[in-house]
Design a protein around this motif. Structure first.
Motif, PDB file in Angstrom:
ATOM      1  N   ARG A   6      15.268  -3.900  -5.004  1.00 62.82           N
ATOM      2  CA  ARG A   6      14.147  -4.580  -4.380  1.00 62.82           C
ATOM      3  C   ARG A   6      13.379  -3.539  -3.573  1.00 62.82           C
ATOM      4  N   ALA A   7      12.090  -3.719  -3.472  1.00 60.82           N
ATOM      5  CA  ALA A   7      11.308  -2.757  -2.686  1.00 60.82           C
ATOM      6  C   ALA A   7      10.502  -3.472  -1.605  1.00 60.82           C
ATOM      7  N   SER A   8      11.182  -3.789  -0.495  1.00 58.96           N
ATOM      8  CA  SER A   8      10.448  -4.378   0.634  1.00 58.96           C
ATOM      9  C   SER A   8       9.584  -3.291   1.268  1.00 58.96           C
ATOM     10  N   HIS A   9      10.016  -2.044   1.091  1.00 59.40           N
ATOM     11  CA  HIS A   9       9.194  -0.877   1.428  1.00 59.40           C
ATOM     12  C   HIS A   9       9.600   0.206   0.438  1.00 59.40           C
ATOM     13  N   TRP A  10       8.937   1.373   0.506  1.00 60.27           N
ATOM     14  CA  TRP A  10       9.113   2.347  -0.578  1.00 60.27           C
ATOM     15  C   TRP A  10      10.011   3.506  -0.180  1.00 60.27           C
ATOM     16  N   GLY A  11      10.597   3.430   1.004  1.00 57.22           N
ATOM     17  CA  GLY A  11      11.622   4.416   1.379  1.00 57.22           C
ATOM     18  C   GLY A  11      11.123   5.586   2.197  1.00 57.22           C
ATOM     19  N   PHE A  12       9.866   5.525   2.613  1.00 58.43           N
ATOM     20  CA  PHE A  12       9.321   6.610   3.440  1.00 58.43           C
ATOM     21  C   PHE A  12       8.958   6.054   4.812  1.00 58.43           C
ATOM     22  N   ARG A  13       8.662   6.983   5.716  1.00 59.03           N
ATOM     23  CA  ARG A  13       8.175   6.518   7.023  1.00 59.03           C
ATOM     24  C   ARG A  13       6.851   5.783   6.829  1.00 59.03           C
ATOM     25  N   GLU A  14       6.598   4.880   7.770  1.00 57.28           N
ATOM     26  CA  GLU A  14       5.401   4.049   7.674  1.00 57.28           C
ATOM     27  C   GLU A  14       4.106   4.859   7.542  1.00 57.28           C
ATOM     28  N   ASP A  15       4.096   6.037   8.202  1.00 60.54           N
ATOM     29  CA  ASP A  15       2.869   6.842   8.171  1.00 60.54           C
ATOM     30  C   ASP A  15       2.896   7.912   7.073  1.00 60.54           C
ATOM     31  N   ASP A  16       3.931   7.906   6.251  1.00 59.40           N
ATOM     32  CA  ASP A  16       3.999   8.841   5.123  1.00 59.40           C
ATOM     33  C   ASP A  16       2.930   8.455   4.095  1.00 59.40           C
ATOM     34  N   GLU A  17       2.244   9.451   3.554  1.00 55.68           N
ATOM     35  CA  GLU A  17       1.125   9.117   2.652  1.00 55.68           C
ATOM     36  C   GLU A  17       1.595   8.361   1.412  1.00 55.68           C
ATOM     37  N   ARG A  18       2.845   8.601   0.973  1.00 54.56           N
ATOM     38  CA  ARG A  18       3.351   7.881  -0.205  1.00 54.56           C
ATOM     39  C   ARG A  18       3.577   6.404   0.092  1.00 54.56           C
ATOM     40  N   GLU A  19       4.077   6.127   1.302  1.00 54.08           N
ATOM     41  CA  GLU A  19       4.271   4.728   1.710  1.00 54.08           C
ATOM     42  C   GLU A  19       2.908   4.014   1.788  1.00 54.08           C
ATOM     43  N   ILE A  20       1.955   4.695   2.391  1.00 52.47           N
ATOM     44  CA  ILE A  20       0.609   4.120   2.529  1.00 52.47           C
ATOM     45  C   ILE A  20      -0.011   3.915   1.147  1.00 52.47           C
ATOM     46  N   TYR A  21       0.169   4.919   0.278  1.00 46.47           N
ATOM     47  CA  TYR A  21      -0.380   4.838  -1.077  1.00 46.47           C
ATOM     48  C   TYR A  21       0.143   3.619  -1.823  1.00 46.47           C
ATOM     49  N   MET A  22       1.465   3.426  -1.812  1.00 47.58           N
ATOM     50  CA  MET A  22       2.052   2.308  -2.565  1.00 47.58           C
ATOM     51  C   MET A  22       1.642   0.966  -1.970  1.00 47.58           C
ATOM     52  N   ASN A  23       1.686   0.872  -0.656  1.00 51.68           N
ATOM     53  CA  ASN A  23       1.297  -0.400  -0.036  1.00 51.68           C
ATOM     54  C   ASN A  23      -0.147  -0.761  -0.372  1.00 51.68           C
ATOM     55  N   ARG A  24      -0.995   0.250  -0.369  1.00 51.01           N
ATOM     56  CA  ARG A  24      -2.403   0.007  -0.705  1.00 51.01           C
ATOM     57  C   ARG A  24      -2.561  -0.376  -2.165  1.00 51.01           C
TER      58      ARG A  24
END
Ligand code: OGA
Ligand code: MN
Length: 254
Positions: free
Chosen positions: A112-130
């Motif tokens: 399950r991916a409730s988040h993508w495994g990076f810090r909230e301000d990591d560009e990869r986390e931001i990228y996936m959420n967007r």
């Protein structure tokens, strides 16, 4: 004042209408769908011939395919993020689950991916959420609520046998972003397996199963031996799909 009150429901209505009107481009249907004669006959709703399925009780518009939904850069970036997430959650060398003979899925790993495994301000986390919000959820009515996305990793010899996703666990939408390998998906009416559509899912495509197709048709991903398209074997390899399901309460009232 009156206008301000009207503005919101109206905007939502238009959006909901756009969702209802979504359908696969006819050229895409021609290229990527193989529709059985029984499906075609019943779908046209002109037949009076006896059938277990009421004519016109389902619609091909309830399976929507967007080939090349992702650019190759987006595709590669998402694959990289999913690979990291799978490793982080399941361990670096987690084996594929083979499952027993009666299992629906064989040769898979999932998380399950409730988040993508990076810090909230990591560009990869931001990228996936967007990406999920702006490219996926934006296709649906604003009031749909979403369960956490699922990452499903199928080994090259993995397979998903025909099933309907648990109707107690989620709502009217099962949507998938397809990565890495092409695959053949087969949709079959629960009451008549001859009423069937095969769909070619290429890496980078996005599909939506909703309403009549989500509830009345099983879906399957062919294993290596049945992965044939236009008479030729599909070069099936490891495949990742990102699955999006809405909450159950959305089923009614839309
Ligand atoms: C599932 C499923 C389809 C896919 O996980 O229930 O049917 O495209 N997946 O991977
Ligand atoms: Mn499923």
């Amino acid at each position: 004042m009156v206008l301000r009150h009207l503005a919101r429901p109206l905007a939502r209505f238009i959006h909901t209408q756009a969702y209802k009107d979504l359908k696969t481009d006819p050229h895409v249907v021609e290229q990527y769908f193989r529709i059985s004669p029984t499906f075609d006959r019943l779908n046209k709703a002109t037949s009076t011939q006896h059938s277990a399925i009421a004519p016109g009780s389902f619609s091909l518009d309830d399976f929507i395919l967007f080939p090349n939904f992702l650019s190759s850069e987006e595709h590669d970036r998402i694959v990289d993020i999913c690979n990291r997430k799978l490793k982080r959650v399941l361990g670096r060398n987690a084996p594929y689950v083979q499952g027993h003979f009666d299992k629906v899925i064989t040769g898979y790993k999932e998380c399950r991916a409730s988040h993508w495994g990076f810090r909230e301000d990591d560009e990869r986390e931001i990228y996936m959420n967007r990406l999920v919000k702006e490219r996926i959820y934006s296709l649906f009515p604003d009031n749909y609520r979403w369960l956490d996305p699922h990452i499903l990793d199928l080994s090259p010899d993995g397979e998903i046998r025909g099933h309907v996703d648990n109707i107690e666990a989620s709502g009217s939408v099962v949507a998938g972003l397809c990565l890495l390998s092409p695959a053949k998906m087969t949709l079959q009416h629960e009451k008549d397996p001859e009423c069937r559509v095969d769909v070619l899912l290429e890496p980078g495509c996005f599909y939506i199963q909703r309403d009549t197709i989500r509830y009345n048709f099983t879906h399957a991903i062919a294993g290596a031996t049945e992965s044939i398209w236009n008479g030729k074997p599909i070069q099936k390899d490891r495949r990742i799909s990102l699955l999006f399901r809405n909450e159950k309460d959305d089923v009614k009232g839309q």
